[in-house]
Write an enzyme that holds these catalytic residues in place. Structure first.
Site, PDB file in Angstrom:
ATOM      1  CG  HIS A 126      -4.730   5.780  -1.340  1.00 35.78           C
ATOM      2  ND1 HIS A 126      -5.104   6.719  -0.403  1.00 35.78           N
ATOM      3  CD2 HIS A 126      -5.144   4.574  -0.851  1.00 35.78           C
ATOM      4  CE1 HIS A 126      -5.708   6.115   0.610  1.00 35.78           C
ATOM      5  NE2 HIS A 126      -5.747   4.827   0.357  1.00 35.78           N
ATOM      6  NE  ARG A 154      -8.018   7.763   5.368  1.00 35.13           N
ATOM      7  CZ  ARG A 154      -7.294   6.732   4.933  1.00 35.13           C
ATOM      8  NH1 ARG A 154      -6.099   6.936   4.390  1.00 35.13           N
ATOM      9  NH2 ARG A 154      -7.739   5.494   5.040  1.00 35.13           N
ATOM     10  CG  ASP A 209      -7.518   0.580   0.425  1.00 33.81           C
ATOM     11  OD1 ASP A 209      -7.198   1.785   0.515  1.00 33.81           O
ATOM     12  OD2 ASP A 209      -7.012  -0.310   1.132  1.00 33.81           O
TER      13      ASP A 209
END
Length: 292
Positions: free
Chosen positions: A32, A123, A247
Site C-alpha cells: 500500500h 478489492r 503488506d
C-alpha cells in the site's frame, strides 16, 4: 468506524537486508501507499489514519531488496480517492499494477481510466475494522462490471469467513484472489476448516491466494515461523496460483512492526525449491496481473 485519532505506526526506517537473493523480475504482490498528505489529504470517511508511506519510500526499499515489480492495493486509509494510486502507477511506467476500491455506480469511463493506468483488480473487505461485511449483491454487480476488463476480484476475510463465503466465491465468474492466506485462526492448524475450504477453492482453478500477512497470523512474533505451515501447505497445494506480498507498510497492527527483511527471508522457507520460488515471485504475478 475505527477511531481515527489513533495513527497506525510507520514501517521500520531501516529494515535489515534479507539474505535471500530474489530472482530477476520478482514482484511484491500486495503493498500500500499513503500520502504525501499535503498532496493527497486523507478523507474524513476513512476507517483508520495511516502514517505517511508514499510511493517514493516504497520504491526505495523495493530497490534495495531486489523487487522489480509490485501490486499497490488501494486502502481504506485513502478511501475512494485513488489519486495516490493512479499517480504511482503512472510513475511506475509498467513496473506497477494496482487494485482499486470500486463502487457499483462508478462510471465505465472511470473504470477504463483505472485500467489504462494499470489497475487489474477490485478489492472488498469483510473485516469489521475496515467497514464490515459488504452486501453480496454489490460484489456481484462490481464483478460483472470488471470481468470484461480482465480484472480479478480481491477478497479480504479472516477467521472462518472463508468457510462461510466459499459457495459465494466459487460462484463468481472471474478470477478471485484471497488476501493474506484468508487470515485463519492459527490455533486451528494448517488442516483446519478454513484452510480446507481455501484449498477447495484453489482446486476450482479460478481462485488464487496471496502468501502474505505471516506477521498477522503469527502468535509467536518474528521471525513468524508458526505461520510457515500455512504458507507452505498452500504453496505446495497450488504452486501455479500463489503469489507473495509484503503488506508494507503494515497498517492496523496490534503487534510490533515487522521487519521486511524477516518477511522476505521467510520466502525461502515457504518455497525452498528455486523453480517454484520463481513461479511464486515472477511467473505467477506476471500471469495474474498482466505484467509484460
Amino acid at each position: 468506524m475505527t477511531n481515527k485519532s489513533k495513527v497506525s505506526a510507520p514501517p521500520l526506517d531501516h529494515p535489515r537486508s534479507p539474505s535471500l537473493q530474489l530472482p530477476q523480475g520478482s514482484c511484491d504482490a500486495h503493498c500500500h501507499i499513503f500520502g504525501p498528505f499535503d498532496r493527497y489529504p486523507l478523507p474524513d470517511e476513512r476507517s483508520f489514519t495511516p502514517s505517511p508511506a508514499p510511493e517514493s519510500a516504497l520504491r526505495r526499499w523495493h530497490e534495495r531488496f531486489g523487487f522489480e515489480r509490485c501490486v499497490i492495493v488501494q486502502s481504506q486509509g485513502h478511501g475512494y480517492d485513488h489519486r495516490p494510486l493512479l499517480d504511482a502507477l503512472r510513475a511506475g511506467a509498467g513496473r506497477y499494477r494496482g487494485v482499486a476500491l470500486v463502487r457499483p455506480d462508478d462510471t465505465a469511463a472511470m473504470l477504463e481510466s483505472y485500467h489504462e493506468a494499470g489497475v487489474r483488480g477490485a478489492r472488498f473487505h469483510f473485516l469489521a475494522h475496515l467497514g464490515g461485511r459488504p452486501d453480496l449483491d454489490t460484489i456481484r454487480n462490481v464483478a460483472a462490471r470488471i470481468g470484461p476488463l480482465g480484472w480479478h476480484l480481491a477478497i479480504h476475510v479472516a477467521g472462518n469467513d472463508i468457510v462461510e463465503y466459499s459457495g459465494f466465491i466459487e460462484a463468481l465468474d472471474l478470477p478471485v484472489v484471497i488476501d493474506h492466506m484468508a487470515r485463519p485462526d492459527i490455533s486451528t492448524g494448517p488442516d483446519g476448516d478454513a484452510m480446507t475450504a481455501l484449498k477447495r477453492l484453489l482446486d476450482t482453478g479460478r481462485v488464487w491466494v496471496k502468501l502474505s500477512g505471516a506477521d498477522r497470523l503469527s502468535q509467536t512474533g518474528a521471525p513468524f515461523h508458526d505461520a510457515l505451515p500455512f504458507a507452505r501447505s498452500l504453496a505446495a497445494h497450488a504452486p501455479e496460483r500463489v503469489v507473495w506480498g509484503s503488506d508494507w507498510p503494515h497498517v492496523n497492527l496490534h503487534a510490533p512492526m515487522p521487519d521486511d527483511g524477516d518477511l522476505t527471508d521467510l520466502i525461502a522457507d515457504i518455497v525452498p525449491d528455486e523453480t517454484r520460488r520463481r513461479l511464486l515471485l515472477v511467473d505467477n504475478p506476471a500471469r495474474l496481473f498482466g505484467f509484460r
